[in-house]
Design a protein around this motif. Structure first.
Motif: not given
Length: 74
Positions: A24-25, A28-31, A36-40
């Protein structure tokens, strides 16, 4: 598989096995394992719960617990 909501509102379904890290920046960031990064929109806790439920569905959750318990016996 888990379904998440991108920041723009689109949904995406990913294989939770490929999640390497959830942060959580403030978003929410998923690596993934391929970096590859995803922001949800879902919170870190919501994503972790989805992953736990997915692991239970495919039988990996209990296996992880059993292996972890054996590793802590020393």
């Amino acid at each position: 598989m888990i379904t998440l909501t991108k920041l723009k509102g689109d949904t995406i379904t990913i294989n939770a096995i490929y999640i390497e890290r959830i942060e959580s920046f403030p978003d929410t960031t998923i690596t993934l394992t391929n970096q590859k990064k995803m922001f949800v929109k879902e919170s870190e806790e919501e994503v972790k719960e989805m992953v736990r439920e997915f692991y239970k569905q495919i039988g990996l959750y209990q296996l992880q617990r059993e292996v972890g318990e054996k590793g802590n016996e020393s």
